[in-house]
Design a protein around this motif. Structure first.
Motif, PDB file in Angstrom:
ATOM      1  N   ILE A  45       0.835  -1.214   0.000  1.00 53.20           N
ATOM      2  CA  ILE A  45       0.000   0.000   0.000  1.00 53.20           C
ATOM      3  C   ILE A  45       0.869   1.264   0.000  1.00 53.20           C
ATOM      4  O   ILE A  45       0.546   2.244  -0.686  1.00 53.20           O
ATOM      5  N   ALA A  90      -3.574   4.751   3.196  1.00 59.92           N
ATOM      6  CA  ALA A  90      -4.486   5.023   2.070  1.00 59.92           C
ATOM      7  C   ALA A  90      -5.136   6.401   2.219  1.00 59.92           C
ATOM      8  O   ALA A  90      -5.360   7.102   1.226  1.00 59.92           O
ATOM      9  N   VAL A 146      -7.203  -1.524  -0.236  1.00 59.99           N
ATOM     10  CA  VAL A 146      -6.316  -2.027   0.827  1.00 59.99           C
ATOM     11  C   VAL A 146      -6.622  -3.478   1.181  1.00 59.99           C
ATOM     12  O   VAL A 146      -5.712  -4.247   1.529  1.00 59.99           O
TER      13      VAL A 146
END
Ligand SMILES: N[C@@H](CCC(=O)N[C@@H](CS)C(=O)NCC(=O)O)C(=O)O
Length: 201
Positions: free
Chosen positions: A17, A74, A153
């Motif tokens: 991520i 994120a 995610v």
């Protein structure tokens, strides 16, 4: 920010991520057996839980728990659309999936990695895990990613824990939708980079 990781461990998910959001970060490897970082520091003095993933922010503040770390990362770049906007129902569905992966999959693997776990118990753990992966396979029969039609995610986390199956003798080859999905995630350039850097390919 800096991510403490161990190759192929659950820390691969936030590592992916971090790359997908395109943020500045560094990583430091941790030997989980000796609890020593690659710079020779006692990891327990950095994270008293002694576990990866562990994120140190530029402010010096820290975050543990992979399912939370990926949300934080994120949220730094909402335009990347790796997690839905706060307060939306879509966001809660993504959290629902992160929690499922964390509690029903991730932690179920632990006895399979623990030396001395009785074979009979391992058998029941494997059977249970196959059922959970079969449930996800059915979701993936209907949609391209685990939370809908784009990468989030939850996909990085599911990809990470799915990779452990072959290490612990769980055969998920019959789960065709899951197999196709994992091959697709594996092809993502940032996933490939994370795997290379962790020395997994
Ligand atoms: N609750 C933590 C668990 C993290 C975890 O299980 N990390 C493993 C690697 S996948 C670890 O550090 N194991 C070493 C230990 O528990 O001593 C999370 O979800 O991030």
């Amino acid at each position: 920010m800096k991510l403490y990781y161990s190759p192929g461990a659950c820390s691969l998910s936030p590592h992916i991520i971090l790359r997908e959001v395109g943020i500045d970060f560094s990583i430091e490897r941790v030997d989980l057996k000796t609890k020593t970082t690659e710079h020779g520091v006692d990891f327990n003095t950095i994270n008293s839980k002694g576990q990866v993933p562990f994120l140190v922010l530029d402010s010096g503040d820290t975050l543990s728990e992979g399912a939370v770390i990926v949300q934080y990362i994120a949220d730094q770049k909402p335009a990347r659309n790796l997690i839905a906007e706060k307060g939306t129902l879509q966001r809660y569905h993504q959290l629902e999936m992160l929690n499922y992966i964390s509690t029903e999959l991730h932690k179920s693997f632990a006895p399979l990695f623990t030396p001395g776990t009785p074979e009979e118990y391992k058998h029941s753990v494997r059977t249970n895990l196959i059922k959970k992966f079969a449930y996800l396979d059915q979701i993936l029969a209907q949609q391209n990613y685990i939370c809908g039609e784009h990468f989030t995610v939850a996909d990085a986390y599911l990809f990470t824990v799915s990779g452990w199956n072959k290490l612990v003798g769980i055969d998920i080859s019959a789960l065709n939708h899951l197999q196709k999905y994992l091959a697709k995630i594996n092809q993502r350039p940032e996933v490939q980079k994370a795997l290379q850097i962790e020395g997994l390919i």
